[in-house]
Write an enzyme that holds these catalytic residues in place. Sequence first.
Site, PDB file in Angstrom:
ATOM      1  N   ARG A   1      -8.941  -7.402  11.281  1.00  0.00           N
ATOM      2  CA  ARG A   1      -8.554  -8.665  10.179  1.00  0.00           C
ATOM      3  C   ARG A   1      -9.446  -9.874  10.338  1.00  0.00           C
ATOM      4  O   ARG A   1      -8.894 -10.970   9.924  1.00  0.00           O
ATOM      5  CB  ARG A   1      -7.062  -8.962   9.942  1.00  0.00           C
ATOM      6  CG  ARG A   1      -6.315  -7.759   9.333  1.00  0.00           C
ATOM      7  CD  ARG A   1      -5.365  -8.051   8.643  1.00  0.00           C
ATOM      8  NE  ARG A   1      -4.290  -7.088   8.241  1.00  0.00           N
ATOM      9  CZ  ARG A   1      -3.400  -6.697   9.114  1.00  0.00           C
ATOM     10  NH1 ARG A   1      -2.821  -7.452   9.901  1.00  0.00           N
ATOM     11  NH2 ARG A   1      -2.785  -5.376   8.869  1.00  0.00           N
TER      12      ARG A   1
ATOM     13  N   ASP B   1     -10.546   0.491  14.141  1.00  0.00           N
ATOM     14  CA  ASP B   1     -11.174   0.539  12.806  1.00  0.00           C
ATOM     15  C   ASP B   1     -12.545   0.178  12.681  1.00  0.00           C
ATOM     16  O   ASP B   1     -13.271  -0.118  13.678  1.00  0.00           O
ATOM     17  CB  ASP B   1     -10.261  -0.441  11.837  1.00  0.00           C
ATOM     18  CG  ASP B   1      -9.078   0.125  11.763  1.00  0.00           C
ATOM     19  OD1 ASP B   1      -8.528   1.074  11.617  1.00  0.00           O
ATOM     20  OD2 ASP B   1      -7.970  -1.014  11.679  1.00  0.00           O
TER      21      ASP B   1
ATOM     22  N   ARG C   1       7.286  -0.076   1.809  1.00  0.00           N
ATOM     23  CA  ARG C   1       7.073  -1.366   2.597  1.00  0.00           C
ATOM     24  C   ARG C   1       6.011  -2.130   2.356  1.00  0.00           C
ATOM     25  O   ARG C   1       5.071  -1.404   1.766  1.00  0.00           O
ATOM     26  CB  ARG C   1       6.909  -0.725   3.888  1.00  0.00           C
ATOM     27  CG  ARG C   1       6.178   0.330   4.415  1.00  0.00           C
ATOM     28  CD  ARG C   1       6.585   1.528   5.486  1.00  0.00           C
ATOM     29  NE  ARG C   1       5.538   2.345   5.797  1.00  0.00           N
ATOM     30  CZ  ARG C   1       5.288   3.310   5.352  1.00  0.00           C
ATOM     31  NH1 ARG C   1       5.686   3.626   3.919  1.00  0.00           N
ATOM     32  NH2 ARG C   1       4.557   4.083   5.687  1.00  0.00           N
TER      33      ARG C   1
ATOM     34  N   CYS D   1     -10.585  -7.660  16.707  1.00  0.00           N
ATOM     35  CA  CYS D   1      -9.620  -7.949  15.656  1.00  0.00           C
ATOM     36  C   CYS D   1     -10.237  -7.190  14.210  1.00  0.00           C
ATOM     37  O   CYS D   1     -11.157  -7.045  13.935  1.00  0.00           O
ATOM     38  CB  CYS D   1      -9.489  -9.261  15.229  1.00  0.00           C
ATOM     39  SG  CYS D   1      -8.356  -9.821  14.011  1.00  0.00           S
TER      40      CYS D   1
ATOM     41  N   CYS E   1      -8.330 -11.700  19.607  1.00  0.00           N
ATOM     42  CA  CYS E   1      -8.795 -10.504  20.170  1.00  0.00           C
ATOM     43  C   CYS E   1     -10.118 -10.233  19.782  1.00  0.00           C
ATOM     44  O   CYS E   1     -10.379 -10.071  18.398  1.00  0.00           O
ATOM     45  CB  CYS E   1      -7.865  -9.325  19.749  1.00  0.00           C
ATOM     46  SG  CYS E   1      -6.221  -9.721  20.421  1.00  0.00           S
TER      47      CYS E   1
ATOM     48  N   ARG F   1       0.736  -1.168   0.031  1.00  0.00           N
ATOM     49  CA  ARG F   1      -0.104   0.088  -0.241  1.00  0.00           C
ATOM     50  C   ARG F   1       0.923   1.205  -0.027  1.00  0.00           C
ATOM     51  O   ARG F   1       0.408   2.346  -0.414  1.00  0.00           O
ATOM     52  CB  ARG F   1      -1.118  -0.203   1.295  1.00  0.00           C
ATOM     53  CG  ARG F   1      -1.701   1.011   1.470  1.00  0.00           C
ATOM     54  CD  ARG F   1      -2.867   1.151   2.355  1.00  0.00           C
ATOM     55  NE  ARG F   1      -2.607   0.931   3.772  1.00  0.00           N
ATOM     56  CZ  ARG F   1      -3.325   0.905   4.438  1.00  0.00           C
ATOM     57  NH1 ARG F   1      -4.684   1.002   4.482  1.00  0.00           N
ATOM     58  NH2 ARG F   1      -2.824   0.971   5.901  1.00  0.00           N
ATOM     59  N   TYR F   2       1.839   1.232   0.507  1.00  0.00           N
ATOM     60  CA  TYR F   2       2.966   2.445   0.706  1.00  0.00           C
ATOM     61  C   TYR F   2       4.057   2.100  -0.149  1.00  0.00           C
ATOM     62  O   TYR F   2       4.541   1.025  -0.343  1.00  0.00           O
ATOM     63  CB  TYR F   2       3.439   2.677   2.287  1.00  0.00           C
ATOM     64  CG  TYR F   2       2.120   2.865   2.986  1.00  0.00           C
ATOM     65  CD1 TYR F   2       1.467   4.111   3.191  1.00  0.00           C
ATOM     66  CD2 TYR F   2       1.728   1.761   4.065  1.00  0.00           C
ATOM     67  CE1 TYR F   2       0.413   4.289   4.101  1.00  0.00           C
ATOM     68  CE2 TYR F   2       0.594   2.088   4.761  1.00  0.00           C
ATOM     69  CZ  TYR F   2       0.025   3.343   4.982  1.00  0.00           C
ATOM     70  OH  TYR F   2      -0.996   3.413   5.660  1.00  0.00           O
TER      71      TYR F   2
ATOM     72  N   CYS G   1      -3.658 -17.071  15.670  1.00  0.00           N
ATOM     73  CA  CYS G   1      -3.349 -16.385  16.830  1.00  0.00           C
ATOM     74  C   CYS G   1      -3.152 -17.051  18.005  1.00  0.00           C
ATOM     75  O   CYS G   1      -4.063 -18.100  18.232  1.00  0.00           O
ATOM     76  CB  CYS G   1      -4.174 -15.046  16.860  1.00  0.00           C
ATOM     77  SG  CYS G   1      -3.995 -13.834  15.458  1.00  0.00           S
TER      78      CYS G   1
ATOM     79  N   LYS H   1      -2.493   5.532   6.743  1.00  0.00           N
ATOM     80  CA  LYS H   1      -2.644   5.971   7.968  1.00  0.00           C
ATOM     81  C   LYS H   1      -2.431   7.637   8.097  1.00  0.00           C
ATOM     82  O   LYS H   1      -1.892   7.966   7.188  1.00  0.00           O
ATOM     83  CB  LYS H   1      -1.795   5.481   8.742  1.00  0.00           C
ATOM     84  CG  LYS H   1      -1.628   4.001   8.903  1.00  0.00           C
ATOM     85  CD  LYS H   1      -0.492   3.358   9.675  1.00  0.00           C
ATOM     86  CE  LYS H   1      -0.571   1.970  10.108  1.00  0.00           C
ATOM     87  NZ  LYS H   1      -0.425   0.978   9.106  1.00  0.00           N
TER      88      LYS H   1
ATOM     89  N   ASP I   1      -6.321   5.049  10.693  1.00  0.00           N
ATOM     90  CA  ASP I   1      -6.271   4.332   9.165  1.00  0.00           C
ATOM     91  C   ASP I   1      -7.537   4.680   8.478  1.00  0.00           C
ATOM     92  O   ASP I   1      -8.827   4.423   8.821  1.00  0.00           O
ATOM     93  CB  ASP I   1      -6.209   2.886   9.316  1.00  0.00           C
ATOM     94  CG  ASP I   1      -4.907   2.339   8.742  1.00  0.00           C
ATOM     95  OD1 ASP I   1      -4.936   2.485   7.102  1.00  0.00           O
ATOM     96  OD2 ASP I   1      -4.332   1.433   8.973  1.00  0.00           O
TER      97      ASP I   1
HETATM   98  C1  LIG Z   1       0.319   0.321   8.829  1.00  0.00           C
HETATM   99  C2  LIG Z   1       0.854  -0.460   7.640  1.00  0.00           C
HETATM  100  C3  LIG Z   1       2.228  -0.321   7.233  1.00  0.00           C
HETATM  101  C4  LIG Z   1       2.995   0.197   8.160  1.00  0.00           C
HETATM  102  O1  LIG Z   1       2.948   1.791   8.423  1.00  0.00           O
HETATM  103  P1  LIG Z   1       3.975   2.539   9.248  1.00  0.00           P
HETATM  104  O2  LIG Z   1       3.172   3.885   9.455  1.00  0.00           O
HETATM  105  O3  LIG Z   1       5.057   2.625   8.693  1.00  0.00           O
HETATM  106  O4  LIG Z   1       4.099   1.859  10.548  1.00  0.00           O
HETATM  107  C5  LIG Z   1       2.646  -0.913   5.929  1.00  0.00           C
HETATM  108  N1  LIG Z   1       1.807  -1.384   5.417  1.00  0.00           N
HETATM  109  C6  LIG Z   1       0.354  -1.677   5.335  1.00  0.00           C
HETATM  110  C7  LIG Z   1      -0.235  -2.379   4.617  1.00  0.00           C
HETATM  111  C8  LIG Z   1      -0.151  -1.003   6.720  1.00  0.00           C
HETATM  112  O5  LIG Z   1      -1.391  -1.221   7.004  1.00  0.00           O
END
Ligand SMILES: *Cc1c(COP(=O)(O)O)cnc(C)c1O
Length: 383
Positions: free
Chosen positions: A140, A299, A122, A138, A135, A118-119, A131, A343, A336
């Site tokens: 997810r 969420d 990363r 949750c 929780c 998504r980002y 798990c 985020k 989120d």
């Molecule tokens: C939360 C998340 C991250 C990490 O976000 P950071 O702000 O760097 O902690 C990376 N990928 C996805 C899909 C996420 O939901």
Amino acid sequence: MRARYPGCARADTPYADISDEDFGRWSWQLKNRITDIDALNQVLDLTDRERDGFRATQPLFRFGCTPYYALLANRADPECPIRRQIVPSVAEATVHIGQRQDPLGEMPREVVPNLIHRYPDRVLLFATDRCPVYCRFCTRRRIVGHAEQQTPRALLSEAFEYIRAHPEVKEAIISGGDALMMGDHQIDAVLAALRSIDHLDIIRIATRMPVTCPMRVTPALVDIIRRYGPVYVMTHFNHPHEVTREAADACGRLVDAGVVVYNQSVLLRGINDDVETFRRLNRSLVHNRVTPYYIHQCDLAEGIEHFRTPIARGLDIIDGLRGHMSGLAVPQLCVDVPGGLGKVTLVPDWVVGRTAHTTTLRTYTGDVADYPEPVESPDDDAA
Ligand SMILES: *Cc1c(COP(=O)(O)O)cnc(C)c1O
């Protein structure tokens, strides 16, 4: 000799005669996971309402809890902050307008099976859907606990191939489920595969094991993780009662091995949605060398409406932390944005006025003062 597991009141439970050695083994904890209402009732005196909740949610989201974590809960008090994280409630079976199966919009960003990109730099890897404790809040729940299996090796290798083919990916977050539900060999294999990718820099492991099953963090596991640094462990304490000596020791073993341990809490109504709880929680985390990273706004997942708080509550909590206590203990409030837009972090209104020449700031004590902008602002050049 000091008593082990002092927070776990085992008298008058099925665990009264279990040796400390067995109780302290993660394999024992997982094999003896509490998965039905009768077993749970031997540890907690369930109310009629909780029994109703258990039945109503049974077809919707799996129940499971380690004996260790269940024994941290108050046997008699249904409002106990740990108990409310474990025991299903009737409200969980209700779906409200605006709630989503996939509140973080992960499905459209699943570039290969079990890998969310998504980002820009990363990715998030679902290594297992299991798990130690399910929780109740949750986010997810659409994927967690359904098959109770590790992601098959073939699908994981597709994820590794994707990362290898995308040099812009600098960081991988191993999540799930709980990443440390994988056995040591599997974790070793996943870490080795990721480390063999040259452009990948940071590895994060997302796990609630230090909270729900701290005996999982064995010296052998720590040794494996240590070999693949830089590794960050992202854990998930929500309440100061969870910071037992065993939990603190588990985090301490990781930090001693050079692993950076961060905490992400979820803001939960009636469980931790007040300043005093977060002051106590974060103070004890920092004492144990765990840095508070995010407080997540709950969420919009289906069935967790009763846990949600207004955005203003989270802002009040940050307001009650910043300046009042060590900056090390002040996390960021994180929302989120629904629909998978990413985020955002929010801060209280510390800027109370703005002109071309001054910005007016409010301090943690409520004092208000003008901050003079530079006489010659670089912005003037642009004009
Ligand atoms: C939360 C998340 C991250 C990490 O976000 P950071 O702000 O760097 O902690 C990376 N990928 C996805 C899909 C996420 O939901």
